[in-house]
Design a protein around this motif. Structure first.
Motif, PDB file in Angstrom:
ATOM      1  N   PHE A  28     -40.929 -34.763  69.807  1.00 43.36           N
ATOM      2  CA  PHE A  28     -40.418 -35.675  70.827  1.00 43.36           C
ATOM      3  C   PHE A  28     -40.001 -37.019  70.222  1.00 43.36           C
ATOM      4  N   ASP A  29     -40.885 -37.667  69.476  1.00 41.07           N
ATOM      5  CA  ASP A  29     -40.555 -38.957  68.872  1.00 41.07           C
ATOM      6  C   ASP A  29     -39.461 -38.819  67.821  1.00 41.07           C
ATOM      7  N   GLU A  30     -39.504 -37.732  67.079  1.00 39.24           N
ATOM      8  CA  GLU A  30     -38.485 -37.469  66.067  1.00 39.24           C
ATOM      9  C   GLU A  30     -37.097 -37.330  66.710  1.00 39.24           C
ATOM     10  N   ALA A  31     -37.030 -36.638  67.833  1.00 32.17           N
ATOM     11  CA  ALA A  31     -35.751 -36.477  68.546  1.00 32.17           C
ATOM     12  C   ALA A  31     -35.247 -37.833  69.031  1.00 32.17           C
ATOM     13  N   GLY A  32     -36.149 -38.649  69.583  1.00 30.56           N
ATOM     14  CA  GLY A  32     -35.760 -39.984  70.035  1.00 30.56           C
ATOM     15  C   GLY A  32     -35.223 -40.834  68.899  1.00 30.56           C
ATOM     16  N   LEU A  33     -35.872 -40.759  67.755  1.00 26.16           N
ATOM     17  CA  LEU A  33     -35.413 -41.508  66.577  1.00 26.16           C
ATOM     18  C   LEU A  33     -34.024 -41.035  66.159  1.00 26.16           C
ATOM     19  N   PHE A  34     -33.785 -39.728  66.206  1.00 22.42           N
ATOM     20  CA  PHE A  34     -32.471 -39.186  65.868  1.00 22.42           C
ATOM     21  C   PHE A  34     -31.396 -39.746  66.807  1.00 22.42           C
ATOM     22  N   ARG A  75     -43.841 -36.730  79.947  1.00 21.29           N
ATOM     23  CA  ARG A  75     -43.225 -37.985  79.511  1.00 21.29           C
ATOM     24  C   ARG A  75     -41.725 -37.761  79.450  1.00 21.29           C
ATOM     25  N   SER A  76     -40.972 -38.749  79.919  1.00 20.74           N
ATOM     26  CA  SER A  76     -39.516 -38.702  79.895  1.00 20.74           C
ATOM     27  C   SER A  76     -39.019 -39.976  79.219  1.00 20.74           C
ATOM     28  N   ARG A  77     -38.077 -39.827  78.320  1.00 19.06           N
ATOM     29  CA  ARG A  77     -37.482 -40.974  77.629  1.00 19.06           C
ATOM     30  C   ARG A  77     -35.971 -40.855  77.750  1.00 19.06           C
ATOM     31  N   ALA A  78     -35.340 -41.921  78.260  1.00 21.85           N
ATOM     32  CA  ALA A  78     -33.903 -41.900  78.519  1.00 21.85           C
ATOM     33  C   ALA A  78     -33.139 -42.653  77.438  1.00 21.85           C
ATOM     34  N   PHE A  79     -31.972 -42.132  77.111  1.00 21.64           N
ATOM     35  CA  PHE A  79     -31.069 -42.731  76.128  1.00 21.64           C
ATOM     36  C   PHE A  79     -29.656 -42.724  76.697  1.00 21.64           C
ATOM     37  N   ALA A  80     -28.838 -43.687  76.281  1.00 18.99           N
ATOM     38  CA  ALA A  80     -27.446 -43.724  76.732  1.00 18.99           C
ATOM     39  C   ALA A  80     -26.622 -44.607  75.811  1.00 18.99           C
ATOM     40  N   THR A  81     -25.312 -44.432  75.898  1.00 20.45           N
ATOM     41  CA  THR A  81     -24.406 -45.370  75.251  1.00 20.45           C
ATOM     42  C   THR A  81     -24.308 -46.601  76.143  1.00 20.45           C
ATOM     43  N   ILE A 139     -22.396 -41.388  77.724  1.00 24.34           N
ATOM     44  CA  ILE A 139     -23.334 -40.350  77.306  1.00 24.34           C
ATOM     45  C   ILE A 139     -24.718 -40.780  77.769  1.00 24.34           C
ATOM     46  N   ARG A 140     -25.394 -39.881  78.458  1.00 25.70           N
ATOM     47  CA  ARG A 140     -26.773 -40.119  78.914  1.00 25.70           C
ATOM     48  C   ARG A 140     -27.602 -38.874  78.584  1.00 25.70           C
ATOM     49  N   LEU A 141     -28.800 -39.113  78.067  1.00 22.77           N
ATOM     50  CA  LEU A 141     -29.742 -38.033  77.781  1.00 22.77           C
ATOM     51  C   LEU A 141     -31.105 -38.406  78.335  1.00 22.77           C
ATOM     52  N   ALA A 142     -31.805 -37.418  78.838  1.00 26.05           N
ATOM     53  CA  ALA A 142     -33.200 -37.610  79.242  1.00 26.05           C
ATOM     54  C   ALA A 142     -34.014 -36.570  78.496  1.00 26.05           C
ATOM     55  N   LEU A 143     -34.868 -37.033  77.604  1.00 25.21           N
ATOM     56  CA  LEU A 143     -35.750 -36.129  76.866  1.00 25.21           C
ATOM     57  C   LEU A 143     -37.065 -36.032  77.618  1.00 25.21           C
ATOM     58  N   THR A 144     -37.617 -34.829  77.708  1.00 16.43           N
ATOM     59  CA  THR A 144     -38.909 -34.659  78.356  1.00 16.43           C
ATOM     60  C   THR A 144     -39.830 -33.858  77.465  1.00 16.43           C
ATOM     61  N   VAL A 145     -41.129 -34.104  77.657  1.00 17.04           N
ATOM     62  CA  VAL A 145     -42.139 -33.365  76.911  1.00 17.04           C
ATOM     63  C   VAL A 145     -43.384 -33.251  77.774  1.00 17.04           C
ATOM     64  N   ALA A 146     -44.038 -32.103  77.690  1.00 13.56           N
ATOM     65  CA  ALA A 146     -45.326 -31.925  78.358  1.00 13.56           C
ATOM     66  C   ALA A 146     -46.402 -32.477  77.428  1.00 13.56           C
ATOM     67  N   LEU A 147     -47.136 -33.484  77.905  1.00 16.18           N
ATOM     68  CA  LEU A 147     -48.206 -34.078  77.098  1.00 16.18           C
ATOM     69  C   LEU A 147     -49.479 -33.256  77.180  1.00 16.18           C
ATOM     70  N   LEU A 148     -49.757 -32.705  78.345  1.00 13.40           N
ATOM     71  CA  LEU A 148     -50.943 -31.872  78.566  1.00 13.40           C
ATOM     72  C   LEU A 148     -50.539 -30.664  79.384  1.00 13.40           C
ATOM     73  N   ARG A 149     -51.038 -29.522  79.022  1.00 12.13           N
ATOM     74  CA  ARG A 149     -50.801 -28.313  79.809  1.00 12.13           C
ATOM     75  C   ARG A 149     -52.153 -27.741  80.212  1.00 12.13           C
ATOM     76  N   ARG A 150     -52.183 -27.176  81.395  1.00 14.34           N
ATOM     77  CA  ARG A 150     -53.416 -26.627  81.935  1.00 14.34           C
ATOM     78  C   ARG A 150     -53.243 -25.162  82.314  1.00 14.34           C
ATOM     79  N   GLY A 151     -53.643 -24.240  81.464  1.00 15.36           N
ATOM     80  CA  GLY A 151     -53.733 -22.812  81.747  1.00 15.36           C
ATOM     81  C   GLY A 151     -52.659 -22.240  82.640  1.00 15.36           C
ATOM     82  N   ASP A 152     -53.086 -21.635  83.742  1.00 20.15           N
ATOM     83  CA  ASP A 152     -52.170 -20.941  84.646  1.00 20.15           C
ATOM     84  C   ASP A 152     -51.191 -21.864  85.347  1.00 20.15           C
TER      85      ASP A 152
END
Length: 188
Positions: free
Chosen positions: A20-26, A49-55, A60-73
Motif C-alpha cells: 500500500f505505501d509502496e504504491a502511494g510512493l510510486f 484505509r483509503s488514500r486519494a491521489f490526483a493531478t 487523473i484521480r486514483l483512490a487506493l484502498t487496503v484492508a488493515l484488519l480482516r476477520r474470518g468469515d
C-alpha cells in the motif's frame, strides 16, 4: 440511447497490505500525483484505509484502498475488488438508462435525512435509484451509485460532482461494502 457518461472520474485500486505505501510512493514520485487525503473506515469485515491521489487539474484521480484488519468469515469473497468510476452530468438520467444499481438499505436514506436535512422528495428520488449522497463543508455535493461486482472482481461507480466537491464519498464506502456483501450472500 446513451447513458450520459462524460468520462472517467477516478479509478479505485485495491492494494495488498504490504504494498500500500509502496504504491502511494510510486504514484507520488514517479507519476507526480498529489496525495489528497487518507481516510480510515469500518467495513463489514474489518478496518479499511483509503488514500486519494490526483493531478492538480483533477484530470487523473486514483483512490487506493487496503484492508488493515480482516476477520474470518466476514472477509468478502472478492479479496481485492477494483472499480472504475464514470462521470455524468445527470445521475438520475444515467441511473434510468443503465438499469438497477446496487441495492442500498432503507436505513441509509433515513440517516441521510437526519445528517443533511434533505427534502423528503430528494431522499425518495435517491432511494428509488440507489444513489448515495455526500456533502462537504463548503457545500459541494457528490451523488454516486454502484453496480454489483462483475466478473468476480470489478464493479462500476457512476459519479456526479457539483459545487467543487473533491473527495470520493468515503463516508459511503461501508454502506457500499455491506450492500455488495449482502448481494453476494443472497446469491449463494
Amino acid at each position: 440511447m446513451g447513458a450520459g457518461l462524460t468520462g472517467v472520474d477516478h479509478l479505485g485500486l485495491a492494494q495488498p497490505f504490504d504494498h500500500f505505501d509502496e504504491a502511494g510512493l510510486f504514484y507520488r514520485s514517479v507519476l507526480g500525483l498529489d496525495q489528497l487525503t487518507t481516510e480510515e473506515y469500518a467495513a463489514p469485515f474489518g478496518l479499511m484505509r483509503s488514500r486519494a491521489f490526483a493531478t492538480g487539474g483533477r484530470t487523473i484521480r486514483l483512490a487506493l484502498t487496503v484492508a488493515l484488519l480482516r476477520r474470518g468469515d466476514w472477509a468478502p469473497a472478492v479479496v481485492d475488488p477494483q472499480h472504475v468510476a464514470f462521470a455524468t452530468g445527470d445521475i438520475f438520467a444515467t441511473a434510468a438508462a443503465i438499469g438497477p444499481a446496487l441495492a442500498v438499505p432503507d436505513n441509509y436514506y433515513d440517516d441521510l435525512t437526519a445528517r443533511f436535512a434533505l427534502p423528503a422528495e430528494t431522499v425518495e428520488r435517491l432511494r428509488r435509484f440507489g444513489i448515495l449522497y455526500d456533502r462537504d463543508a463548503a457545500g459541494g455535493e457528490l451523488l454516486h451509485l454502484y453496480t454489483p461486482v462483475h466478473g468476480g472482481r470489478v464493479f462500476f461507480e457512476i459519479v456526479q460532482r457539483s459545487g467543487g466537491y473533491d473527495a470520493f464519498g468515503e463516508t459511503n464506502a461501508p454502506v457500499r461494502m455491506a450492500a455488495h456483501r449482502h448481494l453476494r450472500l443472497a446469491s449463494r
